[in-house]
Design a protein around this motif. Structure first.
Motif, PDB file in Angstrom:
ATOM      1  N   THR A 179      -0.573   9.222   0.710  1.00 43.48           N
ATOM      2  CA  THR A 179       0.615   8.380   0.587  1.00 43.48           C
ATOM      3  C   THR A 179       1.692   9.092  -0.650  1.00 43.48           C
ATOM      4  OG1 THR A 179      -0.067   6.507   1.478  1.00 43.48           O
ATOM      5  CG2 THR A 179       1.889   6.336   0.561  1.00 43.48           C
TER       6      THR A 179
ATOM      7  N   LYS B 137      -4.565   2.119   3.911  1.00 44.67           N
ATOM      8  CA  LYS B 137      -4.233   0.893   4.554  1.00 44.67           C
ATOM      9  C   LYS B 137      -2.767   0.851   4.474  1.00 44.67           C
ATOM     10  CE  LYS B 137      -8.382  -1.855   3.887  1.00 44.67           C
ATOM     11  NZ  LYS B 137      -8.970  -2.815   2.814  1.00 44.67           N
ATOM     12  N   GLY B 138      -2.072   1.536   3.540  1.00 41.31           N
ATOM     13  CA  GLY B 138      -0.721   1.595   3.350  1.00 41.31           C
ATOM     14  C   GLY B 138      -0.136   0.255   2.539  1.00 41.31           C
ATOM     15  N   HIS B 139      -1.113  -0.417   1.620  1.00 41.63           N
ATOM     16  CA  HIS B 139      -0.768  -1.671   1.103  1.00 41.63           C
ATOM     17  C   HIS B 139      -1.912  -1.849   0.037  1.00 41.63           C
ATOM     18  CE1 HIS B 139      -3.635  -3.909   3.126  1.00 41.63           C
ATOM     19  NE2 HIS B 139      -3.264  -3.599   4.280  1.00 41.63           N
TER      20      HIS B 139
ATOM     21  N   ALA C 112      -4.077   3.979   0.299  1.00 42.97           N
ATOM     22  CA  ALA C 112      -2.996   5.041   1.169  1.00 42.97           C
ATOM     23  C   ALA C 112      -3.660   4.751   2.473  1.00 42.97           C
ATOM     24  CB  ALA C 112      -3.502   6.518   0.642  1.00 42.97           C
TER      25      ALA C 112
ATOM     26  N   LYS D 271       6.997   6.342  -1.472  1.00 41.52           N
ATOM     27  CA  LYS D 271       6.664   5.522  -0.092  1.00 41.52           C
ATOM     28  C   LYS D 271       5.824   4.409  -0.448  1.00 41.52           C
ATOM     29  CE  LYS D 271       8.356   9.050   3.218  1.00 41.52           C
ATOM     30  NZ  LYS D 271       8.113   9.810   4.565  1.00 41.52           N
ATOM     31  N   MET D 272       5.122   4.471  -1.454  1.00 44.84           N
ATOM     32  CA  MET D 272       4.232   3.310  -1.808  1.00 44.84           C
ATOM     33  C   MET D 272       5.093   1.756  -1.675  1.00 44.84           C
ATOM     34  SD  MET D 272       2.061   4.998  -4.675  1.00 44.84           S
ATOM     35  CE  MET D 272       1.200   3.452  -5.101  1.00 44.84           C
TER      36      MET D 272
ATOM     37  N   TYR E  28       1.934   1.953  13.954  1.00 40.88           N
ATOM     38  CA  TYR E  28       0.622   1.736  13.464  1.00 40.88           C
ATOM     39  C   TYR E  28      -0.603   2.573  13.811  1.00 40.88           C
ATOM     40  CZ  TYR E  28       3.086  -2.450  11.533  1.00 40.88           C
ATOM     41  OH  TYR E  28       3.831  -3.449  11.075  1.00 40.88           O
TER      42      TYR E  28
ATOM     43  N   TYR F 172      -3.717   0.043  -4.965  1.00 36.97           N
ATOM     44  CA  TYR F 172      -2.927   0.740  -3.687  1.00 36.97           C
ATOM     45  C   TYR F 172      -3.943   1.412  -2.985  1.00 36.97           C
ATOM     46  CZ  TYR F 172       0.485   2.271  -0.539  1.00 36.97           C
ATOM     47  OH  TYR F 172       1.148   2.988   0.614  1.00 36.97           O
TER      48      TYR F 172
END
Length: 451
Positions: A286, A339-341, A337, A290-291, A186, A335
């Protein structure tokens, strides 16, 4: 005279689980005969169904090893061990983190249970197979390596001598509770002060930290310094930002579409989404492949079309979601990128847009109902003629009654709601204007001298 119970009071822990396909925190109930995980919502009424386990370390380790070995599809789940009295509170807090801002590193790592073959972490963040020393809070090297061996990065691969020159010693990162999240892969949740002493000059900056593995296998610390604004005037991996791209990135933090970015080494075109890290104003990318998208959010199961909208990087309006307090609400999600979520878009513009869409959709196409209230034939006729219709006994989301005026535009087929009669306002304006004109046309009286 009362007799005192001298038997040991057994303390229990409860297993919480996150199903990675749904991003939903629930309490473990047990396993069925086929090894499928059985869960229940972590609510007060389900407390008697929670799987409770003796808190004693050896007993728990043996139990969980046996439990895990019988579990079907174990990689689908992440388990957390929490004290029985904190079960509901921790489940709600974890779910809130998942829904709004992503996993809280400290919270999730504090209670997470590692895969079989690795130490089970306690609340003191040391191996549960070793009794923590009260005098020495720093783990011994062998124990420390065992503690971190299941992470994405190996603690032995970090060049601590180089990092110490930046004021980032291993001890300091441990004291700041940053080492474990970094090893997990992280970024640091907050900015960290970094100092570089070059002898003749000293530099200081605030940055987000993350570990990266170079092509030669070397692990380095990446520093993302803070920029005043995101740099949108130069190409990003071969992509020139359009006017709309810039507008979206500055407004919501997300570009809102998928673009092909060129890999700097392989020159491969990679479909990607782009967002702004709101902490540093750096652009984060991202790959689409890989999302990670949730199948369900706030009680609403997303359809394939909705998931595709999110995969395209676009915002999606989701209606009828349930908040932590049990209230229904609508919101746009997208989405991010950086934050990745998925994140919720709660800005004023989106709220106005959502309210407008909601108002329009609440008048049926045949004009027979408005917000669940049936309209009379006269009201339907008045709407068709463009007249305002007064409707009472409407019920808001809190269950309170209200009333107001509805108008309908036949050309756009859109409805509008107002608490005041729009015709009265126009009539008042017309009367005021007429009165002003009348006064202007009246001849002024003579103010001659009396003889």
């Amino acid at each position: 005279m009362s007799t005192e119970n001298t038997e040991r009071q057994v303390e229990h822990d409860v297993l919480l689980v996150n199903d990675k396909t749904k991003n939903k925190i629930q309490a473990v109930k047990g396993l069925d005969k086929d090894g499928n995980l059985e869960t229940v919502p972590a609510t007060k009424k389900n407390q008697n169904q929670f799987l409770k386990v003796d808190k004693q370390a050896d007993f728990f380790s043996n139990f969980f090893s046996n439990f895990f070995s019988q579990l079907k599809n174990p990689t689908q789940f992440t388990f957390f061990r929490v004290p029985e009295l904190l079960t509901i509170k921790m489940a709600n807090q974890m779910q809130k983190e998942l829904n709004q801002s992503g996993p809280n590193h400290e919270l999730f790592l504090k209670y997470s249970i590692q895969e079989i073959g690795t130490p089970v972490k306690t609340e003191n963040k040391v191996s549960e197979h070793v009794e923590p020393s009260k005098e020495n809070k720093v783990a011994e090297p062998a124990k420390e390596q065992e503690q971190y061996k299941a992470n994405k990065f190996d603690i032995k691969d970090i060049d601590w001598d180089s990092l110490s020159r930046l004021g980032l010693s291993k001890e300091k990162l441990q004291e700041m509770d940053l080492l474990e999240p970094l090893l997990q892969g992280y970024k640091t949740k907050d900015l960290v002060a970094v100092n570089l002493d070059l002898g003749a000059a000293v530099f200081s900056l605030d940055a987000r930290l993350s570990l990266e593995k170079m092509e030669d296998g070397k692990v380095v610390m990446a520093l993302e310094g803070v920029k005043k604004y995101p740099n949108l005037n130069v190409p990003l991996y071969g992509h020139d930002f359009s006017k709309e791209d810039k507008h979206n990135l500055l407004k919501t933090g997300n570009m809102g579409r998928v673009v092909d970015l060129v890999h700097p080494t392989t020159k491969e075109k990679i479909p990607s989404v782009v967002s702004v890290d709101r902490l540093t104003n750096n652009l984060i990318v991202t790959r689409v492949e890989k999302m990670q998208l949730p199948q369900e959010i706030k009680g609403i199961v997303l359809s394939e079309d909705q998931l595709q909208t999110l995969k395209d990087g676009k915002p999606l309006l989701v209606e009828g979601m349930t908040s932590v307090k049990g209230n229904l609400f609508n919101a746009e999600i997208q989405y991010n990128a950086a934050k990745g979520h998925i994140e919720f878009l709660f800005d004023n513009t989106n709220k106005q847009s959502m309210a407008q869409n909601q108002t329009q959709s609440q008048l049926s196409d045949d004009l027979k109902t408005f917000r669940g209230k049936e309209l009379t034939e006269k009201q339907q006729k008045d709407l068709q003629e463009g007249k305002p219709v007064y409707i009472k006994d409407l019920i808001d989301k809190r269950g309170n009654p209200y009333q107001g005026y509805v108008t309908y535009n036949k050309e756009t087929k859109q409805a509008d709601f107002s608490f005041k009669n729009p015709n009265k306002e126009e009539q008042a304006k017309a009367q005021s204007q007429s009165q002003t004109e009348k006064q202007a046309d009246e001849p002024k009286k003579s103010k001659g001298r009396k003889m």
